[in-house]
Design an enzyme around this catalytic site. Structure first.
Site, PDB file in Angstrom:
ATOM      1  N   SER A 143       0.808  -0.942  -0.186  1.00 10.28           N
ATOM      2  CA  SER A 143      -0.312  -0.207   0.068  1.00 10.28           C
ATOM      3  C   SER A 143       0.472   1.284   0.369  1.00 10.28           C
ATOM      4  O   SER A 143       2.632   1.302   0.638  1.00 10.28           O
ATOM      5  CB  SER A 143      -0.913   0.278   1.038  1.00 10.28           C
ATOM      6  OG  SER A 143      -1.960   0.985   1.275  1.00 10.28           O
ATOM      7  N   GLY A 148      -3.278   3.706   9.818  1.00 12.44           N
ATOM      8  CA  GLY A 148      -4.113   4.725  11.132  1.00 12.44           C
ATOM      9  C   GLY A 148      -3.411   5.907  11.418  1.00 12.44           C
ATOM     10  O   GLY A 148      -3.204   7.179  11.937  1.00 12.44           O
ATOM     11  N   SER A 153      -7.179   3.201   5.175  1.00  8.92           N
ATOM     12  CA  SER A 153      -6.036   1.701   4.516  1.00  8.92           C
ATOM     13  C   SER A 153      -6.398   0.479   4.737  1.00  8.92           C
ATOM     14  O   SER A 153      -6.418   0.108   4.223  1.00  8.92           O
ATOM     15  CB  SER A 153      -5.011   2.179   5.113  1.00  8.92           C
ATOM     16  OG  SER A 153      -4.739   2.035   6.798  1.00  8.92           O
ATOM     17  N   SER A 154      -6.818   0.663   6.130  1.00 13.48           N
ATOM     18  CA  SER A 154      -7.522  -0.941   6.420  1.00 13.48           C
ATOM     19  C   SER A 154      -8.646  -0.994   4.911  1.00 13.48           C
ATOM     20  O   SER A 154      -8.817  -2.361   4.932  1.00 13.48           O
ATOM     21  CB  SER A 154      -8.201  -1.243   7.764  1.00 13.48           C
ATOM     22  OG  SER A 154      -9.155  -0.004   7.833  1.00 13.48           O
ATOM     23  N   GLU A 201     -14.020  -4.897   6.969  1.00 13.02           N
ATOM     24  CA  GLU A 201     -13.731  -3.669   8.499  1.00 13.02           C
ATOM     25  C   GLU A 201     -14.294  -4.252   9.691  1.00 13.02           C
ATOM     26  O   GLU A 201     -13.869  -3.307  10.616  1.00 13.02           O
ATOM     27  CB  GLU A 201     -14.264  -2.678   7.152  1.00 13.02           C
ATOM     28  CG  GLU A 201     -13.797  -2.324   6.629  1.00 13.02           C
ATOM     29  CD  GLU A 201     -12.873  -0.950   6.700  1.00 13.02           C
ATOM     30  OE1 GLU A 201     -12.713   0.170   7.150  1.00 13.02           O
ATOM     31  OE2 GLU A 201     -12.088  -1.380   7.209  1.00 13.02           O
ATOM     32  N   ASP A 212     -15.904   3.693   4.227  1.00 11.34           N
ATOM     33  CA  ASP A 212     -13.990   3.346   4.131  1.00 11.34           C
ATOM     34  C   ASP A 212     -14.564   2.646   2.814  1.00 11.34           C
ATOM     35  O   ASP A 212     -13.668   2.947   2.285  1.00 11.34           O
ATOM     36  CB  ASP A 212     -12.968   3.481   5.461  1.00 11.34           C
ATOM     37  CG  ASP A 212     -13.429   4.482   6.141  1.00 11.34           C
ATOM     38  OD1 ASP A 212     -13.586   5.569   5.966  1.00 11.34           O
ATOM     39  OD2 ASP A 212     -11.872   4.729   6.938  1.00 11.34           O
TER      40      ASP A 212
END
Length: 404
Positions: A143, A148, A153-154, A201, A212
């Site tokens: 990535s 964080g 990103s997750s 997620e 997200d």
């Protein structure tokens, strides 16, 4: 099951307007960030599932036979129909403990690593359950998004995994045709990708909003209001500077602080939240106009909205000295910035108008870097999850994904 190598990418996200106000029922605008997570999935026949996440130092392998022998009834084993929205529910604590046992991670493993592995195992076992035998796969995920930092990103990780696993298991077709460099799935297939990504997620965040993963799936710009998500039509791709102050923040504490300030000063804070809502709505209107015919006057309006929102966020108590410094530095170069996300540090965005001279952009980036910040030039309004040909990815990405 497909036998070819799959290359998938999904974008991160930034909140353009509506941070914190969205918690109190106001509109938020989220946009896809043109920093992406890349995934390479390669089927093989060695009887193992390999997962490599070089950004966070994870390299794990599991025997397919062992995974096949698990009691996976809690993942929905035995269902014959195609997975739909309600098929995968949030795992119980007992089920999560079972996945932790399967993961085989040491007790002192960092939380970020542990959750990434658990999300992978959950999606792999859930999506691949309809195969006659669980597939042997080698998966590498790399990535451009720092973990964080509030940049999704997750979600990009979960979306990339869901898209690749659904495609390799032929739950959705591979949209990449001969001669294509890149392509995207149909609306129906994207909806399925998004549903599964939301489950990933959930494994990572427990009770996410779904914003997200929706932004990462659909791309462009999304409007979020009281749990309802809708896409903005033809949003422009805006050039920005993305600056990470590298100041850690506690999102939960910041949200609680705004709530406490609202309880203490309702006649002051409630109008601030209403005003932020109006800023989001005005920005949505302007972006809609820009999709048809962008003009310099519209960029000037966006800059005013950025300034007003940043002042409101400071009044809510979610600013930080590092963010003030970011705004001061960019203002000295004639640019306009605001925090994005929870505030209290974290990241900020700076709008770059068309026609801005590159030396001025570089001077601004250098000034921000001199403050100890990480700063890069990118864009928002990027395409959502996509599938690529091997030749379409630049050498840097190919090398990161295993020297393709």
């Amino acid at each position: 099951m497909l036998s070819e190598v799959l290359l998938v990418s999904a974008p991160g996200k930034v909140i353009l307007h509506g941070e914190h106000a969205v918690v109190h029922g106001k509109v938020a605008l989220a946009v896809a960030l043109n920093l992406r997570t890349f995934l390479r999935l390669q089927p093989h026949s060695n009887g193992k599932v390999d997962l490599s996440l070089p950004n966070i130092g994870i390299k794990r392998a599991w025997d397919v036979a062992r995974l096949q022998s698990l009691d996976t009834s809690f993942l929905g084993e035995g269902k014959e129909e195609k997975p739909e929205q309600g098929d995968v529910t949030t795992p119980t604590p007992e089920q999560v403990e079972k996945l932790k046992e399967v993961a085989g991670l040491p007790d002192d493993c960092a939380v970020t690593k542990r959750l990434a592995v658990l999300a992978f195992l959950y999606l792999y076992l859930s999506i691949c359950r309809k195969q006659r035998a669980l597939p042997s796969l080698d998966i590498v995920v790399w990535s451009e998004l720092p973990p964080g930092a509030g940049l999704g990103s997750s979600a990009a990780y979960s979306v990339s995994l869901a898209a690749a696993l659904l495609t390799v298991c032929e739950e959705i077709p591979n949209p990449l045709k001969d001669g294509d460099c890149v392509n995207r799935w149909t609306k129906e297939d994207l909806e399925l990708i998004n549903k599964w990504a939301f489950q990933g997620e959930r494994m990572i965040h427990g009770n996410p909003s779904g914003v997200d993963n929706a932004v990462s799936t659909w791309g462009g710009a999304l409007r979020y209001h009281q749990g309802k998500i809708s896409s903005l039509k033809r949003p422009p791709a805006l050039q920005i500077l993305l600056t990470n102050t590298k100041v850690p923040r506690n999102t939960r504490a910041l949200v609680a602080g705004v709530r406490n300030r609202l309880l203490k000063f309702p006649e002051i804070v409630a109008p601030l939240l209403t005003s932020i809502d109006a800023i989001s709505l005005e920005c949505e209107r302007v972006l809609g106009e820009m999709g048809e015919a962008p003009a310099l006057e519209q960029y000037l309006v966006l800059e005013e909205l950025i300034d007003m929102n940043q002042h409101h966020l400071n009044a809510l108590g979610v600013g930080h000295a590092s963010l003030d410094q970011l705004c001061q530095v960019t203002r000295a170069h004639g640019l306009h910035s605001k925090l994005t996300g929870a505030g209290g540090g974290g990241c900020g965005i700076t709008l770059l108008k068309p026609g801005l001279e590159q030396p001025e952009v570089e001077a601004t980036k250098q000034a921000l870097t001199s403050c100890g910040f990480d700063c890069l030039e990118t864009s928002i309004g990027a395409p959502g999850v996509s599938i690529h040909s091997a030749t379409s990815l630049d050498s840097r990405v190919q090398q990161a994904l295993g020297g393709l």
